[in-house]
Design a protein around this motif. Structure first.
Motif, short mmCIF file in Angstrom:
data_model
loop_
_atom_site.label_atom_id
_atom_site.label_comp_id
_atom_site.label_asym_id
_atom_site.label_seq_id
_atom_site.Cartn_x
_atom_site.Cartn_y
_atom_site.Cartn_z
N ALA A 97 1.32 -0.98 -0.10
CA ALA A 97 0.27 0.38 -0.36
C ALA A 97 0.91 1.37 0.31
O ALA A 97 0.66 1.92 1.02
N PRO A 98 1.63 1.34 -1.25
CA PRO A 98 2.78 2.61 -1.04
C PRO A 98 1.64 4.28 -1.22
O PRO A 98 1.02 4.60 -1.50
N GLY A 99 2.60 4.67 0.16
CA GLY A 99 2.04 6.36 0.05
C GLY A 99 1.00 6.23 1.27
O GLY A 99 0.54 7.27 1.65
N ARG A 100 0.43 5.06 1.54
CA ARG A 100 -0.50 5.03 2.86
C ARG A 100 -0.70 4.55 4.04
O ARG A 100 -1.06 4.23 5.13
N ILE A 101 1.43 4.22 4.32
CA ILE A 101 1.19 3.36 5.22
C ILE A 101 2.03 4.20 6.68
O ILE A 101 2.79 4.83 5.95
N ASP A 102 1.68 3.92 8.03
CA ASP A 102 2.25 4.45 8.81
C ASP A 102 2.94 3.72 10.11
O ASP A 102 2.52 2.65 10.27
N PHE A 103 4.38 4.08 10.38
CA PHE A 103 5.57 3.01 11.33
C PHE A 103 5.19 4.12 12.44
O PHE A 103 5.61 4.48 12.97
N GLY A 104 4.18 3.54 12.97
CA GLY A 104 3.71 4.27 14.61
C GLY A 104 4.89 3.14 15.98
O GLY A 104 4.41 1.55 15.80
N ILE A 105 5.79 3.21 16.05
CA ILE A 105 6.21 2.69 17.67
C ILE A 105 6.15 3.23 18.81
O ILE A 105 6.66 4.55 19.26
N GLY A 106 5.91 1.82 19.70
CA GLY A 106 5.40 2.22 20.59
C GLY A 106 6.96 1.67 21.84
O GLY A 106 7.79 0.73 21.14
N ARG A 107 7.13 2.49 22.56
CA ARG A 107 7.78 2.02 23.75
C ARG A 107 8.03 1.07 25.07
O ARG A 107 7.92 0.69 25.34
N ALA A 108 5.83 1.58 24.90
CA ALA A 108 5.85 0.54 26.51
C ALA A 108 5.80 -1.03 26.01
O ALA A 108 5.86 -1.27 25.02
N PRO A 109 5.66 -1.88 27.38
CA PRO A 109 5.57 -3.53 26.90
C PRO A 109 4.01 -3.75 26.65
O PRO A 109 3.82 -4.95 25.37
N GLY A 110 2.97 -2.71 26.25
CA GLY A 110 1.46 -3.10 25.85
C GLY A 110 0.58 -4.74 26.79
O GLY A 110 0.21 -5.37 26.02
N GLY A 111 1.61 -4.71 27.27
CA GLY A 111 1.50 -5.89 28.21
C GLY A 111 1.45 -6.13 29.64
O GLY A 111 2.60 -5.22 30.30
N PRO A 164 7.14 4.25 4.57
CA PRO A 164 6.33 4.72 5.47
C PRO A 164 6.94 6.45 5.83
O PRO A 164 7.50 5.58 6.20
N SER A 165 5.80 6.40 6.40
CA SER A 165 5.67 8.26 7.29
C SER A 165 6.14 6.89 8.78
O SER A 165 5.89 5.87 9.35
N ALA A 166 6.99 7.78 9.53
CA ALA A 166 7.27 7.21 10.81
C ALA A 166 7.24 8.14 11.78
O ALA A 166 7.41 9.19 11.95
N TRP A 167 6.39 7.75 12.83
CA TRP A 167 5.95 8.45 14.24
C TRP A 167 6.57 6.85 15.91
O TRP A 167 6.79 6.11 15.65
N LEU A 168 6.92 8.49 16.47
CA LEU A 168 7.09 8.02 17.99
C LEU A 168 5.79 7.73 19.08
O LEU A 168 5.51 9.03 19.02
N LEU A 169 5.99 6.83 19.67
CA LEU A 169 4.58 7.42 20.70
C LEU A 169 4.76 7.59 21.44
O LEU A 169 6.18 7.08 21.94
N GLY A 170 4.45 8.03 22.43
CA GLY A 170 4.48 8.69 24.27
C GLY A 170 3.85 10.02 24.76
O GLY A 170 2.89 10.08 24.50
N SER A 171 3.96 9.64 26.01
CA SER A 171 3.48 10.57 26.91
C SER A 171 4.65 11.39 28.03
O SER A 171 4.74 12.09 28.53
N SER A 172 5.94 11.25 27.50
CA SER A 172 6.68 11.62 27.84
C SER A 172 7.76 13.13 27.49
O SER A 172 8.08 12.84 26.65
#
Length: 332
Positions: A97-111, A164-172
């Motif tokens: 899906a070229p031009g439509r993908i976001d690489f969202g990166i999380g640092r938390a464990p998710g569980g 893809p575009s790339a994003w870092l998730l966070g709250s700090s």
């Protein structure tokens, strides 16, 4: 203001995990029709409440069922995975899906810690090298060769794809600074604790360096909201989420989420009511205009670019209604 969707594939009462994933796909199709910018799938482990444990797989399916809306992860919890394999996953997604993908990166464990050890095959989970793993994954996605000897002879395929575009998730503030230095978009989770801090966003912009993934700083803020045609309807639909979070904070992690009818008569002490009222900082409740006015005011104060909406009413009909009401409020 751009609007987007964060979906956790919630398993509400009377539904199965299969139902939840099917409804995630339906939501993506409707969100695209309504003009939402992107939809991200969250990553949750060791829970009976959410079906989104493999967001990259769900994202691939959603991308195949849609045409315009951006699709990604919010986020891929990179502490658990080889950056080499993560890069291959997102290069494959972007090739499909070229031009439509976001690489969202999380640092938390998710569980919880049980999930952490299971994902680490019983070994001590790696928590001190997350930014290094992110750097390696980003290099691989861009067809670069990381420095470590064990990476130098390994090519991450497919090659020569649209990035893809790339994003870092966070709250700090720490994640904000790192997102800026890496040239990534910054996704801030307001709904974690209901807190906002302009200093985080200022630090992100001050440290931002343009990259192949992001030419200029971009900030997405994720909100948990409950919207109704009337304030009364919104309050009625919001109460199950209020109670679920209250029980979660008390250690009842997988307490069944109540229906609105059950929540209406749920016995609450005065302290419970006070806790729920305080928690309304992270569950924005009201009509589309009331919630819209709140989001516009937040944007004016903090200067973010986009609001990402998460909502968990009991019924899929009501969930789609929330997104339709907000789309009408913001996009006409």
């Amino acid at each position: 203001m751009k609007l987007s969707v964060l979906d956790q594939a919630p398993i509400t009462k009377g539904n199965t995990a299969q139902d939840a994933l099917a409804k995630a796909v339906e939501l993506a199709v409707v969100a695209e029709e309504l003009g939402y910018e992107r939809i991200w799938m969250a990553e949750h482990h060791n829970t009976k409440g959410f079906a989104s444990s493999s967001p990259e797989i769900t994202a691939a399916y959603i991308a195949a069922k849609t045409k315009r809306i951006r699709v990604g992860t919010g986020g891929t919890m990179i502490m658990h995975y080889s950056p080499y394999k993560v890069a291959e996953n997102f290069k494959t997604l972007s090739a499909l899906a070229p031009g439509r993908i976001d690489f969202g990166i999380g640092r938390a464990p998710g569980g919880d810690h049980y999930a952490m050890y299971a994902l680490a095959d019983g070994r001590q989970p790696e928590v001190d090298n997350i930014y290094e793993k992110i750097e390696v994954a980003l290099q691989y996605v861009n067809d670069e060769t990381p420095e470590a000897p064990y990476y130098r002879r390994a090519i991450a395929g497919p090659s020569n794809i649209v990035l893809p575009s790339a994003w870092l998730l966070g709250s700090s503030g720490n994640s904000a600074v790192q997102a800026g230095r890496m040239g990534l978009g910054y996704s801030y989770a307001q709904f974690f604790n209901g807190m906002m801090n302009k200093a985080f966003f200022d630090a992100y912009r001050a440290n931002f360096k343009p990259s192949v993934y992001m030419e200029k700083p971009e900030i997405v803020v994720s909100y948990f909201v409950t919207v109704g045609e009337t304030r009364e309807e919104a309050e009625y639909e919001a109460k199950p989420a209020d109670i679920a979070k209250m029980l979660f904070m008390r250690g009842q992690v997988d307490a069944p989420r109540l229906t609105p009818e059950e929540a209406k008569d749920y016995p609450l002490t005065e302290m419970d009511k006070m806790w729920i009222q305080e928690n309304r900082k992270s569950n924005i409740v009201g009509t589309a205009k009331e919630v819209g006015d709140f989001l516009r005011q937040e944007q004016e104060i903090y200067g973010f670019d986009e609001a990402m909406i998460c909502t968990i009413p009991h019924s899929q009909e009501m969930r789609l209604k929330v997104y339709r009401l907000l789309a009408k409020e913001f996009m006409g």
